[in-house]
Write an enzyme that holds these catalytic residues in place. Structure first.
Site, PDB file in Angstrom:
ATOM      1  N   VAL A 127       0.839  -1.206   0.000  1.00  0.00           N
ATOM      2  CA  VAL A 127       0.000   0.000   0.000  1.00  0.00           C
ATOM      3  C   VAL A 127       0.875   1.258   0.000  1.00  0.00           C
ATOM      4  O   VAL A 127       0.375   2.357   0.121  1.00  0.00           O
ATOM      5  CB  VAL A 127      -0.952  -0.006   1.211  1.00  0.00           C
ATOM      6  N   HIS A 143      -4.383  -4.075  -2.744  1.00  0.00           N
ATOM      7  CA  HIS A 143      -4.825  -3.754  -1.380  1.00  0.00           C
ATOM      8  C   HIS A 143      -4.979  -2.253  -1.134  1.00  0.00           C
ATOM      9  O   HIS A 143      -5.011  -1.796   0.013  1.00  0.00           O
ATOM     10  CB  HIS A 143      -3.868  -4.380  -0.357  1.00  0.00           C
ATOM     11  N   CYS A 175     -20.806  13.907   3.680  1.00  0.00           N
ATOM     12  CA  CYS A 175     -21.798  13.385   4.641  1.00  0.00           C
ATOM     13  C   CYS A 175     -21.357  13.519   6.092  1.00  0.00           C
ATOM     14  O   CYS A 175     -22.115  13.156   6.994  1.00  0.00           O
ATOM     15  CB  CYS A 175     -22.061  11.913   4.319  1.00  0.00           C
ATOM     16  N   ASN A 238      13.205 -14.289  -2.301  1.00  0.00           N
ATOM     17  CA  ASN A 238      12.918 -14.061  -0.881  1.00  0.00           C
ATOM     18  C   ASN A 238      14.096 -14.562  -0.061  1.00  0.00           C
ATOM     19  O   ASN A 238      14.623 -15.638  -0.354  1.00  0.00           O
ATOM     20  CB  ASN A 238      11.648 -14.839  -0.492  1.00  0.00           C
ATOM     21  N   ASN A 240      14.005 -15.694   2.805  1.00  0.00           N
ATOM     22  CA  ASN A 240      13.557 -16.797   3.675  1.00  0.00           C
ATOM     23  C   ASN A 240      12.512 -17.617   2.925  1.00  0.00           C
ATOM     24  O   ASN A 240      11.427 -17.142   2.635  1.00  0.00           O
ATOM     25  CB  ASN A 240      12.992 -16.178   4.958  1.00  0.00           C
TER      26      ASN A 240
HETATM   27  C1  BV8 Z   1     -11.196 -11.250   1.830  1.00  0.00           C
HETATM   28  C2  BV8 Z   1      -3.894  -3.549   3.346  1.00  0.00           C
HETATM   29  C3  BV8 Z   1     -13.413 -11.863   1.655  1.00  0.00           C
HETATM   30  C4  BV8 Z   1      -4.049  -3.027   4.732  1.00  0.00           C
HETATM   31  C5  BV8 Z   1      -3.735  -5.973   3.473  1.00  0.00           C
HETATM   32  C6  BV8 Z   1      -8.408 -18.246   2.647  1.00  0.00           C
HETATM   33  C7  BV8 Z   1      -7.701 -18.908   3.566  1.00  0.00           C
HETATM   34  C8  BV8 Z   1      -7.376 -18.260   4.785  1.00  0.00           C
HETATM   35  C9  BV8 Z   1      -7.754 -16.944   5.060  1.00  0.00           C
HETATM   36  C10 BV8 Z   1      -8.448 -16.299   4.113  1.00  0.00           C
HETATM   37  C11 BV8 Z   1      -8.803 -16.943   2.941  1.00  0.00           C
HETATM   38  N1  BV8 Z   1      -9.473 -16.059   2.217  1.00  0.00           N
HETATM   39  C12 BV8 Z   1      -9.590 -14.897   2.909  1.00  0.00           C
HETATM   40  C13 BV8 Z   1      -8.961 -15.031   4.067  1.00  0.00           C
HETATM   41  C14 BV8 Z   1      -8.845 -14.004   5.072  1.00  0.00           C
HETATM   42  C15 BV8 Z   1      -7.729 -12.994   4.805  1.00  0.00           C
HETATM   43  C16 BV8 Z   1      -6.390 -13.672   4.836  1.00  0.00           C
HETATM   44  O1  BV8 Z   1      -5.829 -13.999   3.832  1.00  0.00           O
HETATM   45  N2  BV8 Z   1      -5.887 -13.792   6.063  1.00  0.00           N
HETATM   46  C17 BV8 Z   1      -4.520 -14.344   6.231  1.00  0.00           C
HETATM   47  C18 BV8 Z   1      -3.845 -13.584   7.357  1.00  0.00           C
HETATM   48  C19 BV8 Z   1      -4.595 -15.809   6.497  1.00  0.00           C
HETATM   49  N3  BV8 Z   1      -7.916 -12.316   3.531  1.00  0.00           N
HETATM   50  C20 BV8 Z   1      -8.746 -11.251   3.539  1.00  0.00           C
HETATM   51  O2  BV8 Z   1      -9.326 -10.841   4.522  1.00  0.00           O
HETATM   52  C21 BV8 Z   1      -8.915 -10.537   2.198  1.00  0.00           C
HETATM   53  N4  BV8 Z   1     -10.310 -10.255   2.002  1.00  0.00           N
HETATM   54  O3  BV8 Z   1     -10.863 -12.402   1.746  1.00  0.00           O
HETATM   55  O4  BV8 Z   1     -12.471 -10.806   1.731  1.00  0.00           O
HETATM   56  C22 BV8 Z   1     -14.664 -11.229   1.228  1.00  0.00           C
HETATM   57  C23 BV8 Z   1     -15.076 -11.486  -0.063  1.00  0.00           C
HETATM   58  C24 BV8 Z   1     -16.305 -10.953  -0.464  1.00  0.00           C
HETATM   59  C25 BV8 Z   1     -17.063 -10.179   0.460  1.00  0.00           C
HETATM   60  C26 BV8 Z   1     -16.581  -9.926   1.744  1.00  0.00           C
HETATM   61  C27 BV8 Z   1     -15.340 -10.452   2.143  1.00  0.00           C
HETATM   62  C28 BV8 Z   1      -8.247  -9.141   2.203  1.00  0.00           C
HETATM   63  C29 BV8 Z   1      -6.794  -9.281   2.385  1.00  0.00           C
HETATM   64  C30 BV8 Z   1      -6.126  -7.892   2.288  1.00  0.00           C
HETATM   65  C31 BV8 Z   1      -5.789  -7.349   3.661  1.00  0.00           C
HETATM   66  N5  BV8 Z   1      -5.049  -6.092   3.527  1.00  0.00           N
HETATM   67  N6  BV8 Z   1      -3.101  -4.782   3.363  1.00  0.00           N
HETATM   68  C32 BV8 Z   1      -2.750  -2.563   5.329  1.00  0.00           C
HETATM   69  O5  BV8 Z   1      -1.701  -2.714   4.688  1.00  0.00           O
HETATM   70  O6  BV8 Z   1      -2.821  -2.037   6.433  1.00  0.00           O
HETATM   71  S1  BV8 Z   1      -2.774  -7.412   3.474  1.00  0.00           S
HETATM   72  C33 BV8 Z   1      -1.229  -6.912   4.065  1.00  0.00           C
HETATM   73  O7  BV8 Z   1      -0.634  -8.071   4.547  1.00  0.00           O
HETATM   74  C34 BV8 Z   1      -0.254  -6.417   3.026  1.00  0.00           C
HETATM   75  O8  BV8 Z   1      -0.863  -5.619   2.067  1.00  0.00           O
HETATM   76  C35 BV8 Z   1       0.254  -7.705   2.415  1.00  0.00           C
HETATM   77  O9  BV8 Z   1      -0.532  -8.109   1.413  1.00  0.00           O
HETATM   78  C36 BV8 Z   1       0.055  -8.699   3.516  1.00  0.00           C
HETATM   79  C37 BV8 Z   1       1.375  -9.085   4.043  1.00  0.00           C
HETATM   80  O10 BV8 Z   1       1.871 -10.013   3.178  1.00  0.00           O
HETATM   81  P1  BV8 Z   1       3.330  -9.803   2.489  1.00  0.00           P
HETATM   82  O11 BV8 Z   1       3.281  -8.609   1.641  1.00  0.00           O
HETATM   83  O12 BV8 Z   1       3.675 -11.083   1.942  1.00  0.00           O
HETATM   84  O13 BV8 Z   1       4.259  -9.388   3.712  1.00  0.00           O
HETATM   85  P2  BV8 Z   1       4.712 -10.264   4.940  1.00  0.00           P
HETATM   86  O14 BV8 Z   1       5.114  -9.306   5.968  1.00  0.00           O
HETATM   87  O15 BV8 Z   1       3.682 -11.288   5.243  1.00  0.00           O
HETATM   88  O16 BV8 Z   1       6.000 -11.040   4.391  1.00  0.00           O
HETATM   89  C38 BV8 Z   1       7.119 -10.299   3.994  1.00  0.00           C
HETATM   90  C39 BV8 Z   1       7.952 -11.253   3.170  1.00  0.00           C
HETATM   91  O17 BV8 Z   1       9.068 -10.524   2.673  1.00  0.00           O
HETATM   92  C40 BV8 Z   1       8.498 -12.434   3.987  1.00  0.00           C
HETATM   93  O18 BV8 Z   1       8.347 -13.621   3.233  1.00  0.00           O
HETATM   94  C41 BV8 Z   1       9.993 -12.078   4.154  1.00  0.00           C
HETATM   95  O19 BV8 Z   1      10.799 -13.236   4.166  1.00  0.00           O
HETATM   96  C42 BV8 Z   1      10.243 -11.278   2.882  1.00  0.00           C
HETATM   97  N7  BV8 Z   1      11.362 -10.324   2.960  1.00  0.00           N
HETATM   98  C43 BV8 Z   1      11.832  -9.665   4.045  1.00  0.00           C
HETATM   99  N8  BV8 Z   1      12.890  -8.863   3.653  1.00  0.00           N
HETATM  100  C44 BV8 Z   1      13.030  -9.026   2.308  1.00  0.00           C
HETATM  101  C45 BV8 Z   1      12.050  -9.946   1.870  1.00  0.00           C
HETATM  102  N9  BV8 Z   1      11.928 -10.317   0.580  1.00  0.00           N
HETATM  103  C46 BV8 Z   1      12.815  -9.783  -0.313  1.00  0.00           C
HETATM  104  N10 BV8 Z   1      13.777  -8.879   0.046  1.00  0.00           N
HETATM  105  C47 BV8 Z   1      13.915  -8.491   1.335  1.00  0.00           C
HETATM  106  N11 BV8 Z   1      14.874  -7.618   1.650  1.00  0.00           N
END
Ligand code: BV8
Length: 313
Positions: A127, A143, A175, A238, A240
């Protein structure tokens, strides 16, 4: 023999027989060959691509006032309904961190990639606006954006909150309802047009490049596998690889994106001229990855005025 399908032909070239690369160098050269042969590359970026710009990932523990919360606890409609000031101030702190951050060589390498292949689709879960500031165009943001706010009651239009609007959410001029960050919160559906565009690119691409994402958050996390099941080569960058799927057409490139992406792009396109003018991105030079993101974070964001959690009338 049936006329060969150009897409399958391209895929056969772009995804050479799995060689189970022993070393990272081997994986890098197999990945570089696949990128070089690709007509259409789809990139999915996550928080890791901004880590070397000092932006903490969602895995990194929150600091300061938010240390006691998990991101998932603050990034929900319920949290905003219950604690609008706390949630608004968290986003304001993240916004000012992004404003003082700069794109890093990983962002720039993706700009170069787009100028070297016929068709490149950049999909991000982030974002922040670092891809756009690096010069990437037509970024598909799944997102939403930290840099905008919209009416929590659904009035059309967005606004760009200023630094002095960090203390509490402004009111909607139409609003009077509270403005909220223009992001997709957990439990909220993502914009279908963006997701459809991302899904179509994942299906159509020859190479899918997953960078800096833990592949946990759905439905974005399904995109690499949708692509793999449609015959594309999947490259995962990545440091990791825990939790990352393995498979014959999945090439793990273990290391920080700011180091591995410039190296991969340089190896893939050495001697190949830009197809399109790269935006204002400077030529890529490999740079040592700076210390880990979290270590760079200002320890305590500005102290918020937490009189009560409900905004003043
Ligand atoms: C929805 C905006 C339904 C806000 C974000 C199926 C199974 C299980 C759960 C679910 C499912 N379907 C839906 C869900 C629920 C949920 C979900 O997925 N939960 C997870 C936690 C299990 N999904 C939702 O709620 C989605 N909506 O499903 O709605 C619906 C449908 C119709 C009608 C009503 C409802 C919405 C999901 C979006 C949420 N919003 N962001 C904000 O930012 O504040 S998600 C947010 O977290 C980020 O945007 C990002 O997408 C996510 C984090 O993930 P990553 O980007 O991968 O980051 P992370 O920190 O996890 O990992 C970092 C990686 O980088 C690591 O691997 C690390 O090793 C690596 N790294 C570190 N340093 C480096 C590096 N890589 C390269 N170089 C480096 N130097």
């Amino acid at each position: 023999m049936a006329a060969s399908d150009p897409l399958l032909e391209r895929r056969r070239v772009a995804s050479p027989p799995p060689t189970d690369p022993q070393t990272r160098a081997e994986a890098l050269s197999v990945a570089a060959r696949a990128l070089r042969a690709a007509e259409h590359v789809c990139v999915l970026s996550g928080a890791g691509v901004s880590a070397e710009s000092g932006i903490p990932t969602f895995r990194d523990a929150l600091t300061g006032l938010w240390a006691k919360y998990k991101p998932q606890e603050l990034a929900t409609p319920d949290a905003f309904a219950a604690h609008p000031i706390r949630v608004w101030q968290w986003y304001a702190a993240r916004r000012s961190m992004v404003r003082s951050a700069q794109p890093n060589p990983a962002h720039q390498a993706l700009v170069t990639l787009a100028s070297r292949v016929a068709h490149c689709t950049l999909v991000t879960q982030n974002v922040d606006d670092l891809h756009e500031r690096a010069g990437s165009r037509d970024v598909i943001s799944l997102h939403g954006s930290l840099m905008r706010a919209r009416c929590s009651a659904g009035c059309p239009g967005t606004m760009v909150p200023t630094e002095d609007q960090a203390a509490e959410p402004p009111k909607c001029v139409t609003c009077g309802a509270l403005m909220r960050p223009d992001v997709v919160w957990f439990g909220e559906p993502m914009p279908m047009a963006q997701f459809e565009a991302a899904r179509n690119a994942a299906v159509a691409c020859d190479v899918f490049l997953s960078v800096g994402t833990s592949n946990v958050v759905e439905p974005a996390a399904s995109l690499p596998w949708i692509s793999a099941t449609h015959g594309a080569t999947v490259i995962v960058v990545n440091p990791n690889m825990d939790g990352q799927r393995r498979g014959p057409s999945i090439l793990p490139i273990e290391g920080p994106a700011g180091v591995m992406l410039p190296r991969l792009i340089a190896e893939a396109f050495a001697g190949r001229r830009a197809r399109r003018h790269e935006s204002n991105a400077p030529p890529i030079r490999e740079q040592a990855a700076p210390a880990s993101a979290a270590a760079q974070l200002p320890i305590d964001p500005p102290a918020p005025i937490l009189s009560s959690d409900q905004p003043s009338e």
